[in-house]
Design an enzyme around this catalytic site. Structure first.
Site, short mmCIF file in Angstrom:
data_model
loop_
_atom_site.label_atom_id
_atom_site.label_comp_id
_atom_site.label_asym_id
_atom_site.label_seq_id
_atom_site.Cartn_x
_atom_site.Cartn_y
_atom_site.Cartn_z
N ASN A 90 32.67 49.89 45.46
CA ASN A 90 31.61 49.29 44.64
C ASN A 90 30.23 49.41 45.25
OD1 ASN A 90 33.42 47.44 46.16
ND2 ASN A 90 31.72 46.04 45.93
N CYS B 21 28.68 40.61 44.43
CA CYS B 21 29.32 39.40 44.90
C CYS B 21 28.83 39.00 46.28
CB CYS B 21 30.83 39.61 44.92
SG CYS B 21 31.37 40.54 43.51
N1 PLP Z 1 37.08 45.05 42.60
C1 PLP Z 1 35.95 45.75 42.65
C2 PLP Z 1 35.94 47.07 43.33
C3 PLP Z 1 34.77 45.25 42.06
O1 PLP Z 1 33.64 45.95 42.13
C4 PLP Z 1 34.82 44.00 41.42
C5 PLP Z 1 33.60 43.39 40.83
O2 PLP Z 1 32.48 43.67 41.23
C6 PLP Z 1 36.05 43.31 41.38
C7 PLP Z 1 37.16 43.87 41.99
C8 PLP Z 1 36.18 41.99 40.71
O3 PLP Z 1 36.22 42.15 39.32
P1 PLP Z 1 35.88 40.89 38.37
O4 PLP Z 1 34.40 40.74 38.40
O5 PLP Z 1 36.39 41.28 37.02
O6 PLP Z 1 36.61 39.74 38.94
#
Ligand code: PLP
Length: 389
Positions: free
Chosen positions: A151, A325
């Site tokens: 991400n 996040c």
């Molecule tokens: N995994 C990855 C690689 C992400 O980029 C994200 C969110 O940014 C998530 C998991 C979490 O997804 P969600 O926002 O639907 O909980």
């Protein structure tokens, strides 16, 4: 003032077709899919349709898709459900240092409960070396989880090769494909993965709806306990409008995949080229060869990413200092750290992610603004270092 959104990896706007598909499921077709009268049977049909649309995007069967409340829940379920189901076989899990916190914090939780976790290193481009995976496997290993696309830096991992190693050793393989979905061609059967996490809000669908692909025949423990929804494997009344939106977004992502990849990668490359031409001391983080089509992760030396972010925001430009996040915390990104980037450079890093609504004019405006912001901030930082601040 012009508004330019370059944070498509944090979330995406819901497309009009997606919203139109969802709207009837709030106050017209509101039946609970578990009920037995006709208004409920329309809800049940909508569920099947959406499940099929998501399955078709990844080459799965409809019955292999289990809706969850988000990508985070899908990651938690995959790792906790496997750990619990296979606790008599072993207690070792292998993942990587660059996973999303949804995976890393789940693993940390399991470590507190007697599981051993190996966090694999990555190279300077962000890729896992398959030989490192092979040598980390022990006779206690029950799960390997490697994300599909990162991400922060957008690195795409060699999932087919890694899943092949897992299969050779008869170990389950999970991939977090939240960022890869709709940005990379995905065929779960060809890749040989056992489980895969997805989320709708990264592909122009609504927030608060995700899914876990679980290969047919594979049983992991349930994570949510209660009613018989999702074939008795994930309890809780279905978020029907969200599910319908996810289905429509998945259908659009499948139909538009080639065009989406072409559009995003052209604008991403144009952004990188223009920034490098017009601004000195800029580095691109992560490999260009295996990369999410919309991701440009750039370090601007001698300045703070947070200061740049605020100045860009004042000009109507939305970008990120890392993953959405973790950008609220000032701890240096664990991903950039794993790529071997020195701390002072990590602090000058911004993530730009383009998407379907981005235009060339947007990029021109961003590069123009960046040039001014970078030179202003470098002026301030050189004055402060001369004065010994
Ligand atoms: N995994 C990855 C690689 C992400 O980029 C994200 C969110 O940014 C998530 C998991 C979490 O997804 P969600 O926002 O639907 O909980």
């Amino acid at each position: 003032m012009r508004q330019v959104y370059l944070d498509y990896s944090a979330t995406t706007p819901v497309k009009k077709e997606v919203l139109d598909a969802m709207l009837p499921y709030f106050s017209e077709l509101y039946g609970n899919p578990s009920s037995l009268y006709s208004i409920a049977s329309e809800s049940k049909e909508a569920l099947v349709k959406a499940r099929t649309q998501v399955a078709e995007l990844i080459g799965a069967q409809e019955k292999e898709i289990f809706f969850t409340s988000c990508g985070t829940e899908a990651d938690n379920w995959a790792v906790m459900g496997t750990a619990d189901a296979l606790k008599d076989k072993g207690n070792h899990i292998i993942t990587t240092k660059i996973e999303h916190h949804a995976m890393l914090h789940s693993c940390e939780f399991l470590e507190k409960h007697g599981y051993d976790v190996t966090y694999l290193n990555v190279d300077e481009g962000g890729r896992v070396n398959p030989a490192d995976l092979e040598s980390a496997i022990t006779d206690k290993t029950i799960l390997i989880s490697v994300m599909f696309a990162n991400n922060e830096v957008g690195t795409i991992e060699p999932i087919k090769e890694l899943a092949g190693i897992a299969k050779k050793h008869k170990i389950l393989f999970h991939t977090d494909a939240v960022q890869a979905l709709g940005n990379v061609e995905i065929d779960v059967k060809d890749l040989g993965v056992d489980m895969m996490s997805m989320s709708a809000h990264k592909i122009y669908g609504p927030k608060g709806i995700g899914a876990l692909y679980i290969r047919k025949g594979l049983r992991i423990s349930n994570y949510l306990h209660g009613g018989a929804q999702e074939n008795k494997r994930r309890a809780g009344t279905e978020n029907l409008a969200g599910i319908v939106g996810f289905g429509k977004a998945a259908e659009l992502a499948r139909v538009n995949l080639d065009e989406h990849i072409r559009h995003s990668s052209e604008l991403r490359d144009y952004l990188i080229e223009q920034v490098q031409e017009k601004i000195d001391h800029v580095y691109v983080n992560g490999t260009m060869e295996h990369r999410h089509p919309g991701n440009a992760n750039l370090t601007f030396e001698f300045i703070e990413g947070e200061a740049m972010l605020l100045y860009l925001d004042m000009s109507g430009i939305a970008v990120s200092t890392g993953s959405a996040c973790s950008s609220a915390s000032l701890t240096p990104s664990h991903v950039l750290d794993a790529l071997g980037i020195p701390v002072e450079r990590i602090h000058g890093t911004l993530r730009f992610t383009v998407g379907d609504m981005t235009t060339k004019e947007d990029i021109d405006y961003v590069v123009d603004t960046l040039k001014k912001v970078v030179s202003k901030l470098r002026e301030i930082s050189s004055v402060s270092s001369e004065k010994g601040w």
